[in-house]
Design an enzyme around this catalytic site. Structure first.
Site, mmCIF file in Angstrom:
data_model
loop_
_atom_site.group_PDB
_atom_site.id
_atom_site.type_symbol
_atom_site.label_atom_id
_atom_site.label_comp_id
_atom_site.label_asym_id
_atom_site.label_seq_id
_atom_site.Cartn_x
_atom_site.Cartn_y
_atom_site.Cartn_z
ATOM 1 N N ASP A 45 -2.358 -3.607 -7.238
ATOM 2 C CA ASP A 45 -2.293 -5.029 -6.864
ATOM 3 C C ASP A 45 -1.421 -5.916 -7.758
ATOM 4 O O ASP A 45 -1.454 -5.783 -8.987
ATOM 5 C CB ASP A 45 -3.694 -5.658 -6.939
ATOM 6 C CG ASP A 45 -4.751 -4.847 -6.249
ATOM 7 O OD1 ASP A 45 -4.433 -3.819 -5.652
ATOM 8 O OD2 ASP A 45 -5.921 -5.263 -6.329
ATOM 9 N N ASP A 80 -12.165 -9.748 -7.859
ATOM 10 C CA ASP A 80 -10.867 -10.319 -7.479
ATOM 11 C C ASP A 80 -10.878 -11.843 -7.291
ATOM 12 O O ASP A 80 -10.607 -12.353 -6.195
ATOM 13 C CB ASP A 80 -10.323 -9.643 -6.206
ATOM 14 C CG ASP A 80 -10.354 -8.130 -6.275
ATOM 15 O OD1 ASP A 80 -10.344 -7.589 -7.398
ATOM 16 O OD2 ASP A 80 -10.387 -7.473 -5.212
ATOM 17 N N SER A 104 -8.403 -6.764 -10.720
ATOM 18 C CA SER A 104 -7.547 -7.860 -10.238
ATOM 19 C C SER A 104 -8.112 -9.251 -10.478
ATOM 20 O O SER A 104 -9.323 -9.437 -10.608
ATOM 21 C CB SER A 104 -7.268 -7.670 -8.754
ATOM 22 O OG SER A 104 -6.347 -6.625 -8.613
ATOM 23 N N TRP A 145 1.398 4.557 -12.381
ATOM 24 C CA TRP A 145 0.778 3.949 -11.200
ATOM 25 C C TRP A 145 0.762 2.431 -11.237
ATOM 26 O O TRP A 145 0.486 1.826 -12.275
ATOM 27 C CB TRP A 145 -0.674 4.451 -11.114
ATOM 28 C CG TRP A 145 -1.531 3.747 -10.123
ATOM 29 C CD1 TRP A 145 -2.283 2.622 -10.336
ATOM 30 C CD2 TRP A 145 -1.739 4.108 -8.759
ATOM 31 N NE1 TRP A 145 -2.951 2.278 -9.177
ATOM 32 C CE2 TRP A 145 -2.640 3.177 -8.199
ATOM 33 C CE3 TRP A 145 -1.257 5.151 -7.942
ATOM 34 C CZ2 TRP A 145 -3.069 3.234 -6.872
ATOM 35 C CZ3 TRP A 145 -1.691 5.209 -6.624
ATOM 36 C CH2 TRP A 145 -2.583 4.259 -6.104
HETATM 37 C C1 FRU Z 1 -7.521 -3.574 -4.399
HETATM 38 C C2 FRU Z 1 -8.451 -3.260 -5.561
HETATM 39 C C3 FRU Z 1 -9.172 -4.508 -6.043
HETATM 40 C C4 FRU Z 1 -9.498 -4.178 -7.473
HETATM 41 C C5 FRU Z 1 -8.283 -3.400 -7.891
HETATM 42 C C6 FRU Z 1 -8.541 -2.350 -8.921
HETATM 43 O O1 FRU Z 1 -6.482 -2.673 -4.264
HETATM 44 O O2 FRU Z 1 -9.375 -2.271 -5.189
HETATM 45 O O3 FRU Z 1 -10.273 -4.869 -5.267
HETATM 46 O O4 FRU Z 1 -9.696 -5.295 -8.272
HETATM 47 O O5 FRU Z 1 -7.746 -2.815 -6.716
HETATM 48 O O6 FRU Z 1 -7.328 -1.808 -9.365
#
Ligand code: FRU
Length: 542
Positions: free
Chosen positions: A22, A147, A83, A19
């Site tokens: 981001d 993030d 992220s 998988w």
């Molecule tokens: C977005 C998200 C982010 C998070 C990450 C986890 O797709 O939900 O907000 O940091 O994916 O994988």
């Protein structure tokens, strides 16, 4: 990954298996492009233990996979390294700020630095001893604070970042500043807030030059730039952005337009494109955007295939001459993969006609076409200011006749056209001038019933004197990235044809309007495979 997979892409970035979501911390550093991404190393679904996987490249197209840069290991990230972004600090020291999903499943921000700056690939990253460096402020849910962006430096010498957040249904963006990148102060007034729309994930904040296509470094502040705030709306899984004026002395961002929740809002891509992030490539003075392209296949199939998720081709972004929107175009390096070319010049496409583009590998192709339009006065009348473009494009729309359009491409099409993804334009006269509808319709992309087949669309104003309209599509087995009007409108599709695969995939140009359009020129290139390898294997080749 099992052998013989007709849907696995050949020139888009994908991990070797499992998988991916981001893009994280893309950067150019001392001759090398680095790309990190959200990865579950244990399976092709979103996992309990998300890591920052790491790959490097010299051209953003061919990649070397390295070992993971960050893995959960400490109380502050034991439930996942989520992220974040890279900032290049003084003395050219890169730093990662990332979200840790901690031992209480709260989201905190952490810092990591390269272990050895003389390693050109920056293979190892050391987590800072003072982590976590930020926790959710009051008024923000502890498990919805994540993030961090690339930081920018103000004239006062302090660093700033923004972080996505939520409280109840209200999305927020929190501004934080620091003198040393370790001690952070969180601003109590949100940098941006949007009620009733849910979590704002993966913010991005960057300057764009008001003239030309060159990018500027994230910390640049002067009168010849504007700023862009991009937010990923979790509920919609779409990328909204706002242009505006950043006033550093007041720590305030004034957006030019307000969010409306209608088709008038600006999005980076109106299709399957999410959690994107930009970086400034100082080697080529451009700003580059990456985005995660999700699956439309079933989870069961993802598990059988052994992989899920991919990245868009990196796109250069800049401000349009109008100052009202961004433009995007695939980075020039992708053209290195162009192989056999076919061209069509000055060809009439009368209403109801379909023309095959033969002589190329239609399952992996880069195609650019310039359509010459008839007089616009004949366009269909569309009443009302606010139209719902996706409704206008509802199922099978491409095959129903209009006046000027629908015309465009049928990509990943089977020979009998039972399977096809139609990417097309249709022009309307409205009370406020001419509008062009651009649509990418997956509803006939596969005979399979169990897929999520969407119809993506948007409209844009066109000049009454417009003579031509252009379309470019990057087609790569199960993804189609389309760029209308030289990058004014982007639509990304993820499709899983059952017939139109490998040599049985075809590419057509079509016109279902009663008015004739001309193909003033069309160029299509079969695309070569990009190279993806592990470090040891690549070094052996050299
Ligand atoms: C977005 C998200 C982010 C998070 C990450 C986890 O797709 O939900 O907000 O940091 O994916 O994988």
């Amino acid at each position: 990954v099992p052998e013989n997979q007709p849907h696995r892409t050949c020139y888009h970035f994908q991990p070797p298996h499992n998988w991916m979501n981001d893009p994280n911390g893309p950067m150019y550093y001392k001759g090398v492009y680095h790309f990190f991404y959200q990865h579950n190393p244990f399976g092709p679904t979103f996992g309990k233990i998300m890591v920052w996987a790491h790959s490097v490249s010299y051209d953003l197209i061919n990649w070397i996979h390295l070992k993971h840069a960050l893995e959960p290991s400490e109380p502050y990230d034991i439930n996942g390294c989520y992220s974040g972004s890279v900032t290049i600090l003084s003395e050219e020291k890169p730093a990662i700020l990332y979200t840790g999903n901690d031992n209480n499943k709260n989201q905190v921000q952490n810092l990591a630095m390269p272990k050895n700056l003389s390693d050109p690939y920056l293979r190892e990253w050391v987590k800072h001893s003072q982590n976590p460096v930020m926790v959710a402020p009051s008024g923000i849910e502890m498990d919805n604070f994540r993030d961090p962006t690339t930081a920018w430096k103000g004239n006062d010498g302090k660093w700033r970042v923004i972080i996505g957040a939520k409280n109840g249904d209200d999305g927020k963006v929190i501004l934080c500043h620091s003198e040393d990148f370790v001690h952070w102060i969180l601003d109590p007034i949100p940098f941006y807030a949007i009620d009733n729309y849910g979590m704002c994930e993966c913010p991005d904040f960057f300057p764009v030059s008001i003239c030309g296509t060159n990018g500027v470094d994230t910390s640049v502040q002067n009168s010849s730039i504007r700023h862009v705030l991009k937010l990923s709306y979790q509920n919609e899984q779409q990328e909204h952005y706002f242009l505006g004026k950043y006033q550093p002395d007041q720590e305030n961002f004034m957006t030019d337009t307000k969010f409306t929740g209608t088709s008038l809002d600006l999005k980076l891509d109106y299709g399957a494109f999410y959690a994107s992030k930009t970086f400034f490539d100082y080697a080529k003075k451009r700003r580059i955007l990456w985005g995660w392209v999700q699956e439309s296949d079933t989870t069961k199939d993802d598990i059988e295939k052994g992989w899920a998720g991919l990245q868009s081709i990196p796109r250069q972004v800049w401000l349009d001459k109008s100052g009202k929107q961004l433009m995007q175009w695939p980075i020039e390096e992708v053209e290195k993969l162009r192989d056999k070319q076919v061209s069509i010049l000055g060809k009439k496409l009368i209403g109801g006609s379909t023309l095959q583009v033969s002589g190329i590998t239609a399952s992996q192709v880069d195609v650019e076409v310039l359509f010459e339009l008839p007089e616009l006065e004949s366009a269909e009348w569309l009443d009302g200011n606010e139209v719902d473009p996706e409704l206008l494009c509802s199922e099978e729309y491409a095959s129903k006749s209009g006046t000027i359009g629908p015309f465009g491409l049928l990509a990943l099409a089977s020979e009998d056209l039972t399977e096809k993804t139609a990417i097309f334009f249709r022009i309307y006269r409205t009370p406020n001038g001419y509008k062009c509808l651009m649509c990418s319709d997956e509803s006939r992309s596969s005979l399979r019933q169990d897929l999520n087949k969407r119809t993506y669309a948007t409209t844009f104003d066109i000049d009454p004197n417009i003579k031509t309209i252009s379309l470019r599509s990057l087609i790569d087995r199960s993804i189609i990235e389309s760029f209308g009007e030289e990058g004014r409108v982007c639509l990304t599709n993820r499709v899983y044809p059952s017939l139109a695969i490998d040599k049985d995939a075809h590419l057509y140009v079509f016109n279902n309007g009663t008015q004739t359009v001309f193909i003033s020129k069309l160029n299509a290139w079969s695309m070569k495979h990009a190279e993806f390898g592990y470090e040891e294997k690549i070094e052996n080749i050299n």
